[in-house]
Design an enzyme around this catalytic site. Structure first.
Site, short mmCIF file in Angstrom:
data_model
loop_
_atom_site.label_atom_id
_atom_site.label_comp_id
_atom_site.label_asym_id
_atom_site.label_seq_id
_atom_site.Cartn_x
_atom_site.Cartn_y
_atom_site.Cartn_z
N GLU A 175 0.81 -1.22 0.00
CA GLU A 175 0.00 0.00 0.00
C GLU A 175 0.85 1.28 0.00
O GLU A 175 0.81 2.07 0.95
CB GLU A 175 -0.95 0.01 1.20
N GLU A 380 -5.16 -8.68 0.94
CA GLU A 380 -5.78 -8.31 2.21
C GLU A 380 -7.26 -8.08 2.01
O GLU A 380 -7.67 -7.37 1.09
CB GLU A 380 -5.21 -6.98 2.76
O1 IFM Z 1 -4.01 -2.99 9.26
C1 IFM Z 1 -3.98 -2.49 7.96
C2 IFM Z 1 -2.79 -3.05 7.20
O2 IFM Z 1 -1.59 -2.76 7.83
C3 IFM Z 1 -2.75 -2.44 5.81
N1 IFM Z 1 -3.99 -2.56 5.14
C4 IFM Z 1 -5.20 -2.19 5.84
C5 IFM Z 1 -5.22 -2.86 7.21
C6 IFM Z 1 -6.51 -2.45 7.97
O3 IFM Z 1 -6.53 -1.07 8.13
#
Ligand code: IFM
Length: 477
Positions: A175, A380
């Site tokens: 990200e 994710e």
């Molecule tokens: O916890 C975070 C992660 O570190 C990166 N993506 C989003 C998740 C939830 O906010």
């Protein structure tokens, strides 16, 4: 082909044997042991130790104490049947100040983690950067400076050399939008700077760091079938009125195309350059950079949680700023501050994020249309809810429902022809949720932060059943 018809069953759907099912975490969020074995300070240590930056002044000093509990956490992964585990490597355990000779203790920790995964038949997916920049590099200017990308490539080469015979998948960055635009624009993430120019420069140098790191990795990694990727968080955008198309275009340019453009098309979008021309002429993009950034990857990592609804601000009423992140004064949207983010309709998760599985399906379909040859992996997806533990059980039915609906969306996308290769749930463990500290729980496994006891939630049992049967189970009572 299956479309959105009402008779599409939303449970019992099957995923093939080669569809990778697993879970994810990140170093600063779970490891703790922040001063052990020579680990240096990162920007998240500094940020979380600065008053007012995180809820309840929470820090990652101890977190889930995973550094000391790695073996039992590995056993837990095995118990859930994970096929893959996505973790990140703390740069400051390898190079405490961000450059120079590596620390053997740090390399050895990750080497044991990788071996432990392989011993249990779990595929190691290593992310090199999940936001924990060595503080010393930030003191020299951080990601807005080009040299940070060069240092990152050096670090990638060290880690690739040490673990490159065993790691199955290398992810350069997690990200980068958050690292650039929350870290240097809004100030809600470390290092907490609020400069439009710094955010744009950081975005480019994160992209450049990805390209340079990939080159190094391909050079030193010896595992012949190792794969290479980057993970992006996509902004799934909705409109509200006739100003929304312009607002969507602007947020899509900053939130999505500032990364997919250079990484996958080899150029920054013209409209992004125009929207930001009052801030910079982008002359920090040097000749050759775009070729370095635009290199083949084996799949694109997609992180998805919710949607945002946007429109242009009329300049009269109070501006709405609900973009899903803690509002701390700066802007994550350089050049497009006049976009409003509207409150989302429910149902919402504990983060205040709306639940919109259909947007995941749309996103996957649109990415596969734009990049038809590029496989996708959901790296994710998951949700925070206010879980309660009662007599050793956590009946987190809302999380089960969330996951069931998103897995169904992923299944639908595959049925529509999307080359989606896997799905990693965020997160294995409850953990340090950045500026929200420990107030938000995303885990399949509950962590009691007093005792560090782990309790598999109903969602963890549900996911274990999915992995075992390869079918999306009904919810549990
Ligand atoms: O916890 C975070 C992660 O570190 C990166 N993506 C989003 C998740 C939830 O906010």
């Amino acid at each position: 082909m299956i479309n959105g018809s009402a008779d599409y069953r939303d449970s019992g759907l099957e995923f093939p044997a080669d569809f990778l099912l697993g879970s994810a975490t990140a170093a600063y969020q779970i490891e703790g042991a922040f001063q052990e074995d020579g680990r240096g300070p990162s920007i998240w240590d500094t940020f979380s130790h600065t008053a007012g930056r995180t809820l309840d002044a929470d820090t990652g000093d101890v977190a889930d104490d995973h550094y000391h509990r790695v073996n039992s956490d590995l056993d837990l992964m095995k118990r859930l049947g994970l096929e893959a585990y996505r973790f990140s490597i703390a740069w400051t355990r390898i190079q405490p100040s961000g450059s120079g000779k590596p620390l053997e203790a740090g390399l050895s920790f990750y080497s044991r983690l990788v071996d432990g995964l392989l011993d249990r038949g779990i595929k190691p997916i290593a992310t090199l950067y999940h936001w924990d920049l060595p503080q010393e590099l930030e003191d020299k200017g951080g990601w807005p400076e080009r040299d940070t990308a060069l240092r990152f490539a050096e670090y990638a080469s060290i880690v690739g050399d040490a673990l490159g015979d065993r790691v199955a998948v290398w992810t350069t960055m997690n990200e980068p939008w958050c690292a650039a635009f929350l870290g240097y624009g809004s100030g809600g993430h470390a290092p907490g700077r609020t400069s439009d120019l710094a955010a744009l420069r950081a975005a480019h140098h994160l992209n450049l760091g990805h390209g340079l790191a990939l080159q190094e990795l391909r050079h030193v990694v010896t595992k012949p079938d190792a794969q290479y990727s980057i993970t992006l968080n996509f902004h799934a955008l909705r409109g509200e009125d006739n100003s929304s198309p312009e607002a969507i275009r602007r947020i899509d340019a900053l939130g999505n195309r500032s990364f997919t453009g250079p990484l996958l098309h080899g150029e920054y979008p013209i409209d992004l350059l125009q929207d930001t021309h009052a801030i910079t002429d982008w002359s920090f993009v040097q000749p050759g950079d775009l070729e370095t950034i635009h290199q083949p990857i084996d799949f694109l990592g997609v992180n998805f949680y919710s949607t945002a609804t946007v429109r242009m601000w009329d300049g009269k009423s109070d501006k709405l700023t609900n973009d899903g992140h803690r509002d701390v004064g700066g802007s994550a949207w350089p050049g497009s501050r006049n976009v409003e983010f509207l409150p989302q309709p429910g149902p919402l998760t504990a983060m205040g994020w709306n639940i919109a599985p259909e947007a995941l399906e749309e996103l996957l379909v649109s990415l596969s249309q734009e990049f038809p040859k590029l496989p996708l992996v959901i790296t994710e997806n998951g949700a925070a809810f206010d879980d309660v533990e009662v007599e050793g059980r956590v009946h987190d039915q809302k999380r089960v429902d969330y996951l069931r609906r998103h897995f169904t969306a992923a299944h639908r996308a595959r049925a529509r022809g999307v080359d989606l290769r896997g799905y990693l749930v965020w997160s294995l463990l409850d953990n340090f949720e950045w500026s929200y500290g420990y107030s938000k729980r995303f885990g399949l496994v509950r962590v009691n932060y007093e005792t560090q006891e782990r309790t598999v939630k109903d969602s963890g049992l549900w996911f274990a059943e999915l992995i075992e049967t390869r079918r999306i189970p009904e919810g549990r009572e």
